[in-house]
Scaffold this motif. Sequence first.
Motif, PDB file in Angstrom:
ATOM      1  N   GLY A 182       0.815  -1.229   0.000  1.00 59.00           N
ATOM      2  CA  GLY A 182       0.000   0.000   0.000  1.00 59.00           C
ATOM      3  C   GLY A 182       0.835   1.260   0.000  1.00 59.00           C
ATOM      4  N   GLY A 183       2.145   1.111  -0.183  1.00 60.51           N
ATOM      5  CA  GLY A 183       3.016   2.293  -0.227  1.00 60.51           C
ATOM      6  C   GLY A 183       3.676   2.546   1.119  1.00 60.51           C
ATOM      7  N   GLY A 184       4.585   3.504   1.114  1.00 66.27           N
ATOM      8  CA  GLY A 184       5.291   3.850   2.339  1.00 66.27           C
ATOM      9  C   GLY A 184       6.704   3.323   2.345  1.00 66.27           C
ATOM     10  N   ARG A 185       7.405   3.588   3.432  1.00 61.18           N
ATOM     11  CA  ARG A 185       8.787   3.148   3.537  1.00 61.18           C
ATOM     12  C   ARG A 185       8.981   2.303   4.785  1.00 61.18           C
ATOM     13  NH1 ARG A 185      13.215   7.695   2.204  1.00 61.18           N
ATOM     14  NH2 ARG A 185      14.554   5.924   2.710  1.00 61.18           N
ATOM     15  N   VAL A 186       9.960   1.420   4.696  1.00 65.97           N
ATOM     16  CA  VAL A 186      10.260   0.533   5.812  1.00 65.97           C
ATOM     17  C   VAL A 186      11.086   1.291   6.855  1.00 65.97           C
ATOM     18  CG1 VAL A 186      11.440  -1.581   6.512  1.00 65.97           C
ATOM     19  CG2 VAL A 186      10.248  -1.477   4.304  1.00 65.97           C
ATOM     20  N   LEU A 187      10.619   1.239   8.094  1.00 62.84           N
ATOM     21  CA  LEU A 187      11.381   1.794   9.203  1.00 62.84           C
ATOM     22  C   LEU A 187      11.996   0.646   9.976  1.00 62.84           C
ATOM     23  CD1 LEU A 187      12.164   4.137  11.161  1.00 62.84           C
ATOM     24  CD2 LEU A 187       9.987   3.746  12.316  1.00 62.84           C
ATOM     25  N   SER A 188      13.314   0.685  10.105  1.00 63.81           N
ATOM     26  CA  SER A 188      13.965  -0.355  10.893  1.00 63.81           C
ATOM     27  C   SER A 188      14.684   0.323  12.049  1.00 63.81           C
ATOM     28  CB  SER A 188      14.916  -1.149   9.991  1.00 63.81           C
ATOM     29  OG  SER A 188      15.577  -2.143  10.718  1.00 63.81           O
ATOM     30  N   GLY A 189      15.979   0.627  11.890  1.00 57.87           N
ATOM     31  CA  GLY A 189      16.670   1.364  12.955  1.00 57.87           C
ATOM     32  C   GLY A 189      16.431   2.867  12.863  1.00 57.87           C
ATOM     33  N   GLY A 192       4.425   9.331   3.706  1.00 56.21           N
ATOM     34  CA  GLY A 192       3.025   9.184   4.126  1.00 56.21           C
ATOM     35  C   GLY A 192       2.796   8.035   5.085  1.00 56.21           C
ATOM     36  N   ARG A 193       3.521   6.912   4.876  1.00 61.03           N
ATOM     37  CA  ARG A 193       3.357   5.734   5.732  1.00 61.03           C
ATOM     38  C   ARG A 193       4.721   5.197   6.110  1.00 61.03           C
ATOM     39  NH1 ARG A 193      -1.220   2.182   4.164  1.00 61.03           N
ATOM     40  NH2 ARG A 193       0.264   0.487   3.909  1.00 61.03           N
ATOM     41  N   LEU A 194       4.854   4.798   7.373  1.00 61.83           N
ATOM     42  CA  LEU A 194       6.058   4.109   7.811  1.00 61.83           C
ATOM     43  C   LEU A 194       5.660   2.723   8.306  1.00 61.83           C
ATOM     44  CD1 LEU A 194       8.118   6.774   9.823  1.00 61.83           C
ATOM     45  CD2 LEU A 194       8.143   6.291   7.379  1.00 61.83           C
ATOM     46  N   ILE A 195       6.339   1.707   7.778  1.00 57.67           N
ATOM     47  CA  ILE A 195       6.090   0.334   8.198  1.00 57.67           C
ATOM     48  C   ILE A 195       7.260  -0.073   9.086  1.00 57.67           C
ATOM     49  CG2 ILE A 195       5.408  -1.959   7.383  1.00 57.67           C
ATOM     50  CD1 ILE A 195       3.869   0.414   6.004  1.00 57.67           C
ATOM     51  N   ASP A 196       7.012  -0.135  10.394  1.00 56.63           N
ATOM     52  CA  ASP A 196       8.100  -0.355  11.355  1.00 56.63           C
ATOM     53  C   ASP A 196       8.325  -1.849  11.564  1.00 56.63           C
ATOM     54  OD1 ASP A 196       9.895  -0.401  13.389  1.00 56.63           O
ATOM     55  OD2 ASP A 196       8.672   0.716  14.830  1.00 56.63           O
ATOM     56  N   VAL A 197       9.442  -2.352  11.025  1.00 48.85           N
ATOM     57  CA  VAL A 197       9.761  -3.773  11.208  1.00 48.85           C
ATOM     58  C   VAL A 197      10.816  -3.975  12.295  1.00 48.85           C
ATOM     59  CG1 VAL A 197       9.217  -4.264   8.789  1.00 48.85           C
ATOM     60  CG2 VAL A 197      11.591  -3.772   9.446  1.00 48.85           C
ATOM     61  N   GLY A 198      11.189  -2.880  12.929  1.00 51.45           N
ATOM     62  CA  GLY A 198      12.311  -2.895  13.872  1.00 51.45           C
ATOM     63  C   GLY A 198      12.114  -3.850  15.034  1.00 51.45           C
TER      64      GLY A 198
END
Lengths: 299, 770
Positions: free
Chosen positions: A23-30, A46-52
Amino acid sequence: MYPPEFDYYRPGDVSEAIDLLSGGGRVLSGGQSLLTELKARQTDPGRLIDVGRLESLSGIDAGSEGVRIGATTTYAECVDSAGVREAIPVFAAAAEHVGDPQVRNRGTVGGNLAQADPEGDLPPAALAADATVHVAGPDGERTIPADDLFEGENRTALESEELVTELVLPAHDAGGYARRIHPASGYAMVSAAVVFDVESEAVAGARVAAGGAVERPIRLAGVEKTIEGTPVADLAGNGFPTEIGNALDRAGDEVDDELPYGDRHASASHRRELLPAYVERAIENAIDGTGSAEGGESR
Amino acid sequence: MSEESDDLTGSPVPRREDEALLTGRATYTDDLVPPDAAHLTFVRSERAHADIESIDTRAAEKLEGVEAVYTWPDLADSSSPCVLPISTGSLDCEPPGHPVLARDRVRYHGQPVAAVVAEDGYRARDGVEAVSVNYDSREVVTDPEAAREEGAPTLFESAPDNVAATTEQGDLSKAEAAIEDADRVVSIDLENNRLISSAIEPRAAVAEYDAAADRLTVTMTSQSPHGHRGKLASTLGLPESAIRVIAPRVGGGFGHKGHHHPGEAMAAWAARDIERSVRWTATRSANYLEGAHARDHRTTAHLGVDADGTFRGLAVETTANVGGYGLGGGASMPGWYGGLLSSQYAIPAIGCRTRAVFTNTAPLHSYRGAGRPEAIYVTERIVDVAARELGIDRAELRRRNQISPDEFPYETAVGASYDSGDYEPALEKVLEAIGYDERTEDGTVESVESDDPDDGRLRGVGIACFTESTGGGFESGVVRVHPDGGVTVAAGTHSHGQGHETTYAQLVADELGVPMEAIDVREGDSDAIPKGTGTFGSRSTITGGSAVVESAREVREKAREIAAHRLEAAVEDVALEEGEFRVAGAPDRAISFEEVAGAAYGRGLSEDLEPGLEATTFYEPDGTAYAFGTHAALVAVDPATGDIEIERYVAVDDCGEQVNPTIVEGQVHGGVAQGIGQAMYEEAVYDDEGRLLSDSMAEYPVPRAEQLPDIETETTVTPSPRNPLGVKGIGEAGTIAAPPTIVGAVADALDVAHVDMPLTAERVREVLEE
């Protein structure tokens, strides 16, 4: 330093993360690169997908054949891991140079490779170490060898809805890293990573990668070929055999086909000129068994 | 100063302020959030030189959480001038001062164009992005020499050639005649690179308006609370008495928190306009864009020198880039930079012509040293070049020309009156420490510390002597004894790293015989403290220290009179010993300091004494105190990479009497770090369109700890006769001495006469290839 508005998602597992990414957005890790960009409003995803916090993506599994490192494993965890230091010293050495203690305790190896900063420490180390990057995406999982991963400045073979899940690095006998610190940013203005095995007391399976002088880390086939089969003892003394010295001197020529990378602190041509010295230091560090660190830093 | 060994003054007392600072419990401006606070952010010019055609604020005004959007017409409609004051007295023109928001034209990249006040920083930033500005670009000039050329774009009508001021110090024609008369003329062209102050804490302000009392309180990052009160009063058109400036903990100043910028003025103006508190904190980039920037000289110098090494005359012409506006005294400041050109030497004729030139860059102002590093750099570099050309050792050439101790007070050829000095011991001390005698035939130095001198690196040694003018203007100092014997000390200076809470307490504790713990040192409140001058120019211990000591002495005398009355003894028979007043020859007749303090406010005073036990002093020194020293460095240059390693750095400084040797050492360390920053790394760079490229710490290389050497410090002590403490300033010594020391060492290693700063690896490689 106030980021633009964004929606924040914290998926419970990798497949949910992939769904969200579609659905868009960027991956947030560290967050050590992304948050800086956000605060400077250089990006507005617009969107952050936090996989941290996904535990399945974190951790180090060191075996005699190599090491699996989860994508959200921090630099500090790699540096502190005896398994990483012993099996892939080049990677531990490079990780030790990233940022400062705060950055190393937050930043992650998967994020670093996906960011593909031309002055990053890990990309040349991963390339020299022959890492394989495991990726999950809408179509399932696939692997990307480091040789195919880096395409340019902040560009990789990853698709936008794909996620790095882990790296697999084969063990090697010797590895060394050396870098010239960027006077302002602290990134690697020029870097070199060297990995080889020792067979019959000679260099075998040499892989040499350089970073900083061009837009992406690049292997130096000429240097690799020249040191292949060289008795380790010949690399240990003061001064390399003439043939190797000559190959080092041509290191800059080996990146001719790549897009040059430089800035007002150090032009691309100056960086190219520095390559031989840093490849030499990386080899020395590999021989010393120091892997790196203090030995590799600009004095 | 007393000779007793148990004095606190002169001993390395640990800094009392450090625990709070290091544990994060200290309160800085940005920590303060009044309950009604709104947040201010600026729209900054993307152009370096342009007319503003229109500004559309409508979209921003409609955003939720945006309280107000201001442009110049809003300010012009108010009763406030909204133009930052400029010192035009010594300028050749009368340019307008810096408007708080751009009037109709922008003159540098980053100049504030509009202001957004919103509920929080997020909304304010959204508002900034919603403002659109139409510019009509003008031709840009960022180089001060290009700006003087015919046909260059003009910034101000009153300065058609962009020259703000041409100033002459000393006697240029006399200097030129002396040079002509000398056996040899030595010349140098050099640049002093443009720098940006990089205090850890950016500038910030919290403005609170009490409408009922019509009073404004501005808490801000200030080195000079009373100075800022006066400047704010001018900008806002208010009496100084209507403004209170509070400077809480401040995270470093270095000059750029001593003068006036748009941020605090806009916050104060807006707080009055909307009658609610307004907070503003500059981002790092905003701080870098707005400046003030510093240094940035292009200089040509000629030294006349006889065959035996005697200096005959020094002539200097310099062009200083003062940026897009005069900011306070910033445009006139380069005009007095020549005052230190004599350095430590007897040079019979000196002349200096300075041209201060406006360009489309951030305004210039003071930065740690403020003219002193620029002047000493010229002299020390040309002395090195002279030594090279004459074949005389660099240390020996300096020794031959140093002013001898019996010549003080010494009037230099540029009109500086040096108070005291004993230069040669500092030079010899540094030479001995660095192992200068081990100099080899080929001009290199056998490195003492290097474990591998045959590593293919080129080694060099650098030495630089300097003088430093310290401690001008008056300062206020209050000593107030409370009825319980506790003491409050207040001064108009401000400590933002200098350690006044420790040093002032040491000084007063010795005068009053009370423990340091009984003394509370207060600074940074224009309402609570009598009018003072502030902290800059290595002045605080000389002026503030002397003021509090004079007040303490006055208090001690009155306490002695009270004690004598209570002890029924003659005043002259009573002495303060070990914290109590004792009658000479009668050790059992004594009264404690606390009892005297209580008596001062109660019954039992003699009829001729008024109640109270406090004193206020406005102290002004008898003249400038000239600190001095000699620094030396050993460097190793890697010809393959251009890397420079500073193998050793030795600083020998003389700041007269030292109140606290640890704090003196800390000041030297910090100054040397910044001086090495200038020599090796730092430079503010604009592109051809006038955009500042070095607009963040990722672009502007402030040295990290790992890029700095161990700094070895030693001192000599030559008291100043011009203040009661015998002290001289030490704050700026390192930034003055380190650049010529490092450049001298690298030039020696590369075997060239001169290399311009910053000494990047690429520049070193270029020199080696030539």
